[in-house]
Design a protein around this motif. Structure first.
Motif, short mmCIF file in Angstrom:
data_model
loop_
_atom_site.label_atom_id
_atom_site.label_comp_id
_atom_site.label_asym_id
_atom_site.label_seq_id
_atom_site.Cartn_x
_atom_site.Cartn_y
_atom_site.Cartn_z
N UNK A 153 1.03 -1.20 0.09
CA UNK A 153 0.47 0.20 -0.22
C UNK A 153 0.69 1.24 0.10
N UNK A 154 0.83 2.19 -0.49
CA UNK A 154 1.47 3.36 -1.59
C UNK A 154 0.17 4.00 -1.38
N UNK A 155 1.05 5.27 -0.03
CA UNK A 155 -0.01 5.86 -0.04
C UNK A 155 -1.60 5.64 -0.70
N UNK A 156 -2.20 4.51 0.63
CA UNK A 156 -3.28 4.50 0.30
C UNK A 156 -4.51 5.56 0.50
N UNK A 157 -4.05 6.38 1.24
CA UNK A 157 -5.50 7.16 1.78
C UNK A 157 -5.22 8.39 1.06
N UNK A 158 -4.62 8.67 -0.38
CA UNK A 158 -4.53 9.63 -1.16
C UNK A 158 -6.15 10.25 -1.35
N UNK A 159 -7.03 11.35 -1.52
CA UNK A 159 -7.80 11.69 -1.71
C UNK A 159 -8.34 11.70 -1.22
N UNK A 160 -8.74 11.40 0.10
CA UNK A 160 -9.86 10.17 0.40
C UNK A 160 -9.85 11.34 2.14
N UNK A 161 -11.63 11.68 2.53
CA UNK A 161 -11.82 12.06 3.49
C UNK A 161 -11.81 11.46 5.05
N UNK A 162 -11.43 11.91 6.17
CA UNK A 162 -11.44 11.26 6.89
C UNK A 162 -11.93 10.25 7.01
N UNK A 163 -13.35 10.13 6.84
CA UNK A 163 -14.13 9.14 6.67
C UNK A 163 -14.08 7.92 5.98
N UNK A 164 -14.12 7.97 4.86
CA UNK A 164 -12.93 7.05 3.63
C UNK A 164 -12.33 6.73 4.66
N UNK A 165 -10.97 7.93 5.35
CA UNK A 165 -9.44 6.61 5.35
C UNK A 165 -10.05 6.13 7.03
N UNK A 166 -11.32 6.24 7.87
CA UNK A 166 -11.55 5.30 8.36
C UNK A 166 -12.32 3.84 7.95
N UNK A 167 -12.86 3.87 6.89
CA UNK A 167 -13.99 2.39 6.02
C UNK A 167 -11.82 1.62 5.80
N UNK A 168 -10.70 2.08 5.33
CA UNK A 168 -9.91 1.50 4.24
C UNK A 168 -9.16 0.74 6.11
N UNK A 169 -9.20 2.31 6.94
CA UNK A 169 -8.32 1.49 7.94
C UNK A 169 -9.12 0.20 8.79
N UNK A 170 -10.08 -0.01 8.58
CA UNK A 170 -10.73 -1.59 9.28
C UNK A 170 -10.55 -2.28 8.47
N UNK A 171 -10.71 -1.90 7.13
CA UNK A 171 -10.70 -3.03 5.86
C UNK A 171 -8.87 -3.50 6.20
N UNK A 172 -8.23 -3.14 5.95
CA UNK A 172 -7.02 -3.03 6.58
C UNK A 172 -6.39 -3.96 7.53
N UNK A 173 -7.35 -3.37 9.05
CA UNK A 173 -7.18 -3.87 10.38
C UNK A 173 -7.63 -5.57 9.89
N UNK A 174 -8.32 -5.68 9.40
CA UNK A 174 -8.94 -7.21 8.71
C UNK A 174 -8.55 -7.33 8.39
N UNK A 175 -7.91 -7.44 6.97
CA UNK A 175 -6.54 -8.28 6.34
C UNK A 175 -5.75 -9.25 7.14
#
Length: 299
Positions: A153-175
């Protein structure tokens, strides 16, 4: 498990990566950090086989990474790598087939992830019609559609607002919980601190700091003292061991050379009025990064 052993990469006479070694275990999130041009992207491309290394060894589960292994790797690049004239459905099918998947499985997983990211209605929209943040969601989906054993994951949160950053974080932790080995790279050190158990910092292609985040912070001598009081900042700044005194909206942050100078500062503020907090913290990863990389980067 990914192993990078004594890897060096030359472009002509230029050494882009210098004798780099690290290991990423199953279910571990590893931070690969550095300023622009430090060698991160070159390292990623060697791992997935897009670039040949000059010397060294890279293995996944103790086997060299070739086309039979790349089907088990996911890579979210910092740059947009989507075909903007395709629809979301067409784009994800294309990537999934490249990873050896059948179309039925691709579409089942796509429906799941579109629903998960609350963008089901975008399935038949063209990539170019999506916002930057939603394009990033699609790019993320393409990187995990094959349920990779290794995810970069190279700069995975680029262009995301805080709500979507949180969504990505949840998925990364699940993986991570499912056993995926993850290499995470970001210029946002607060994101790295949230995820990475271990990390390496590159300067001019060479590792200058490596290990567990916990041990790196523990071994770093400088500390921050957060103080809420009616403080004479100028007087405190002259105290032995004090590097700086900064006023924030909520408190003062006193930076000291090491924990041996905590008592010096405490003695100075004992007689201050309205003392409601005296809290010692390790420095942030961002502070360590700037302190470690700053001087080396100039040389």
């Amino acid at each position: 498990m990914l192993k990078v052993e004594n890897v060096t990469k030359y472009y002509g006479d230029f050494k882009a990566v210098d004798d780099l070694s690290f290991t990423v275990k199953e279910g571990e999130i590893f931070g690969l950090l550095g300023v622009n041009g430090a060698g991160k992207t070159t390292t990623f491309r060697m791992i997935i086989g897009l670039l040949d290394k000059t010397s060294g060894k890279i293995t996944l589960d103790e086997e060299p990474i070739d086309y039979s292994k790349t089907d088990y790797i996911g890579f979210l690049t910092e740059e947009r790598s989507l075909l903007t004239k395709l629809t979301v459905k067409e784009q994800v099918i294309y990537y999934g087939i490249l990873k050896g998947m059948d179309e039925k499985t691709i579409l089942e997983r796509l429906d799941y992830w579109l629903k998960r990211f609350r963008i089901e209605s975008y399935k038949d929209k063209k990539i170019k019609e999506l916002s930057k943040g939603n394009q990033q969601k699609i790019q993320f989906i393409t990187s995990i559609i094959n349920e990779p054993k290794l995810l970069i994951l190279d700069e995975p949160f680029s262009g995301l607002d805080p709500i979507n950053v949180e969504q990505f974080m949840e998925v990364i932790k699940e993986l991570k919980k499912k056993g995926t080995s993850i290499i995470f790279s970001s210029h946002r050190m607060e994101h790295v601190e949230l995820f990475c158990e271990k990390l390496v910092i590159l300067v001019h292609g060479k590792s200058v700091l490596q290990g567990s985040l916990k041990e790196i912070k523990k071994s770093y001598r400088k500390k921050n003292i957060h103080i809420k009081a009616d403080l004479d900042a100028e007087k405190i700044s002259k105290t032995k061991g004090v590097l700086s005194v900064d006023k924030t909206a909520e408190d003062y942050i006193v930076k000291i050379e090491s924990d041996e100078y905590i008592e010096n500062v405490f003695k100075e503020i004992k007689n201050c009025k309205n003392v409601t907090e005296f809290r010692v913290e390790d420095p942030t990863l961002n502070e360590i990064f700037l302190d470690k990389v700053g001087v080396l980067y100039e040389n």
